[in-house]
Design a protein around this motif. Structure first.
Motif, short mmCIF file in Angstrom:
data_model
loop_
_atom_site.label_atom_id
_atom_site.label_comp_id
_atom_site.label_asym_id
_atom_site.label_seq_id
_atom_site.Cartn_x
_atom_site.Cartn_y
_atom_site.Cartn_z
N VAL A 167 41.70 41.69 55.52
CA VAL A 167 41.53 43.11 55.21
C VAL A 167 40.21 43.60 55.83
O VAL A 167 39.17 43.66 55.17
N PRO A 168 40.22 43.93 57.13
CA PRO A 168 39.00 44.45 57.74
C PRO A 168 38.62 45.81 57.16
O PRO A 168 39.46 46.52 56.61
N ASN A 169 37.33 46.15 57.26
CA ASN A 169 36.88 47.45 56.76
C ASN A 169 37.74 48.56 57.38
O ASN A 169 38.21 48.45 58.50
N GLY A 170 37.97 49.60 56.59
CA GLY A 170 38.81 50.71 57.04
C GLY A 170 40.27 50.57 56.69
O GLY A 170 41.04 51.51 56.86
N THR A 171 40.69 49.41 56.16
CA THR A 171 42.09 49.17 55.81
C THR A 171 42.39 49.74 54.43
O THR A 171 41.76 49.37 53.45
N ILE A 172 43.36 50.65 54.34
CA ILE A 172 43.84 51.12 53.05
C ILE A 172 44.58 49.95 52.38
O ILE A 172 45.44 49.33 52.99
N HIS A 173 44.24 49.65 51.12
CA HIS A 173 44.82 48.47 50.49
C HIS A 173 44.78 48.55 48.97
O HIS A 173 44.03 49.35 48.40
N ALA A 174 45.58 47.71 48.34
CA ALA A 174 45.55 47.56 46.89
C ALA A 174 46.29 46.28 46.52
O ALA A 174 47.37 46.00 47.05
N ILE A 175 45.71 45.52 45.60
CA ILE A 175 46.37 44.34 45.06
C ILE A 175 47.32 44.80 43.97
O ILE A 175 46.97 45.61 43.11
N GLY A 176 48.56 44.27 44.00
CA GLY A 176 49.56 44.70 43.05
C GLY A 176 49.56 43.91 41.75
O GLY A 176 48.95 42.84 41.65
N ALA A 177 50.23 44.46 40.76
CA ALA A 177 50.31 43.83 39.43
C ALA A 177 50.91 42.44 39.52
O ALA A 177 51.78 42.16 40.35
N GLY A 178 50.41 41.55 38.65
CA GLY A 178 50.93 40.19 38.57
C GLY A 178 50.46 39.28 39.67
O GLY A 178 51.15 38.32 40.01
N THR A 179 49.28 39.54 40.20
CA THR A 179 48.76 38.79 41.34
C THR A 179 47.38 38.22 41.03
O THR A 179 46.54 38.92 40.47
N MET A 180 47.16 36.97 41.40
CA MET A 180 45.83 36.36 41.32
C MET A 180 45.45 35.90 42.71
O MET A 180 46.20 35.19 43.38
N ILE A 181 44.29 36.33 43.17
CA ILE A 181 43.84 36.00 44.52
C ILE A 181 42.41 35.45 44.49
O ILE A 181 41.65 35.70 43.56
N LEU A 182 42.08 34.68 45.52
CA LEU A 182 40.69 34.38 45.81
C LEU A 182 40.29 35.25 46.99
O LEU A 182 40.97 35.27 48.01
N GLU A 183 39.20 35.98 46.82
CA GLU A 183 38.72 36.92 47.83
C GLU A 183 37.40 36.42 48.42
O GLU A 183 36.46 36.12 47.68
N THR A 184 37.37 36.32 49.73
CA THR A 184 36.12 36.07 50.46
C THR A 184 35.76 37.36 51.16
O THR A 184 36.58 37.93 51.88
N GLN A 185 34.53 37.83 50.99
CA GLN A 185 34.16 39.15 51.49
C GLN A 185 32.68 39.19 51.87
O GLN A 185 31.91 38.31 51.52
N GLN A 186 32.34 40.24 52.60
CA GLN A 186 30.92 40.55 52.76
C GLN A 186 30.33 40.86 51.40
O GLN A 186 31.02 41.34 50.49
N SER A 187 29.03 40.62 51.25
CA SER A 187 28.38 40.85 49.96
C SER A 187 28.13 42.34 49.77
O SER A 187 27.04 42.86 50.03
#
Length: 319
Positions: A167-187
């Motif tokens: 998900v690069p910056n500028g990407t419209i996005h949303a995590i949906g219901a019933g989902t567990m993720i590990l996110e690595t991101q800029q601080s």
């Protein structure tokens, strides 16, 4: 020389869309029934992790970054560059977008924008993400937002456990219901909400939207990023390099046995998703790890061994 991993105490965040799976899945002592985020490795001022072992015990990661840059390959910069989270989306997250570094500095006075990526730990059989949109121009995007044509505007993508999403910056996005993720991101903790389903918070108010800023930073038209995972192995350690891009390099590791020597390219950020085992340094010291642990292997540890049966998401800054 510092010669052991740096284990960290997570910071938890209550969110309107959160649940209890962080406790159920990882055994964390969460603060509420709407705990949405575990900040496992963080030096951000909104939730720095605390060291729980060794001579640095009791210090926060931002303090360690400031005082012991030798543990991080003497990397330059005022702020620790990455943040690792686990998110439990009981309900849909808001549709959102994040700025790039330049916009974050000029408009928000923050060090970093936010490019991120997600590893899907678990999700419902029919789970979806919002990833991108169908507008061909900024004018069309504005018109569809103004007319509340969200079903026409937003691009939905089906997901399953084990999927990886960049998900690069500028990407419209949303995590949906019933989902567990590990996110690595800029601080970074900068989020611009585009749409929040008109839901109300505990006080009966709708949450703030940031339509103007969202349109300024959004990628219009949307373009999928082009990347290809790379598979390799080191003895009993199977390695999948999920992505290497400007800010981070991220891997999925699957350990089924032992590996004698893992080379450390700078410093590793490690989150244990499943199983348990032991990390060994110079055949002299060892550190046990288990599911739910988050730790950093500092740059002073040039190589290390591991044994056990476990799965990890591992990252380091791309420097």
């Amino acid at each position: 020389m510092y010669n052991e991993p740096i284990f960290l105490k997570p910071v938890f965040k209550d969110r309107i869309w959160g649940g209890t799976k962080l406790r159920e899945e990882f055994g964390y002592d969460i603060p509420s029934k709407t705990t949405g985020e575990c900040w496992g490795i963080s030096a951000h001022s909104n939730g720095p992790s605390e060291v729980v072992n060794g001579p640095l015990k009791g210090k926060t990661l931002d303090q360690v970054w400031d005082e012991h840059r030798e543990l991080f390959a003497d990397q330059v910069g005022e702020d620790f560059p990455l943040l690792v989270k686990i998110l439990d989306a009981k309900t849909d997250l808001s549709v959102q977008v994040h700025p790039d570094d330049s916009y974050a500095r000029e408009v928000e006075g923050e060090a970093f924008g936010k490019t991120e990526c997600w590893y899907v730990i678990d999700c419902e059989p029919d789970a979806e993400l919002v990833y991108g949109h169908h507008a061909g121009s900024k004018l069309q995007f504005e018109e569809m937002v103004a007319d509340n044509r969200w079903n026409k505007l937003l691009r939905k993508v089906a997901i399953k456990p084990g999927d990886f999403v960049y998900v690069p910056n500028g990407t419209i996005h949303a995590i949906g219901a019933g989902t567990m993720i590990l996110e690595t991101q800029q601080s970074s903790d900068i989020t611009y909400r585009v749409y929040d389903y008109d839901r109300l918070d505990d006080a009966g108010n709708t949450r703030e939207l940031h339509i103007e800023k969202s349109i300024e930073v959004a990628m219009i038209p949307h373009q999928d990023a082009d990347f290809e995972p790379v598979l390799s192995a080191n003895e009993d350690l199977k390695i999948e390099k999920l992505i290497k891009e400007n800010y981070f390099t991220v891997y999925h590791w699957n350990l089924e046995g032992s590996v004698a020597a893992v080379e450390n390219p700078s410093y590793f950020l490690v989150s244990v998703l499943e199983g348990e085992g032991e990390l060994k340094i110079d055949d002299q010291s060892s550190s046990a790890f288990k599911k739910g642990d988050h730790f950093i292997v500092p740059s002073t540890v040039k190589k290390f061994g591991m044994s056990g049966d476990a799965k990890f998401i591992v990252s380091h800054p791309t420097i």
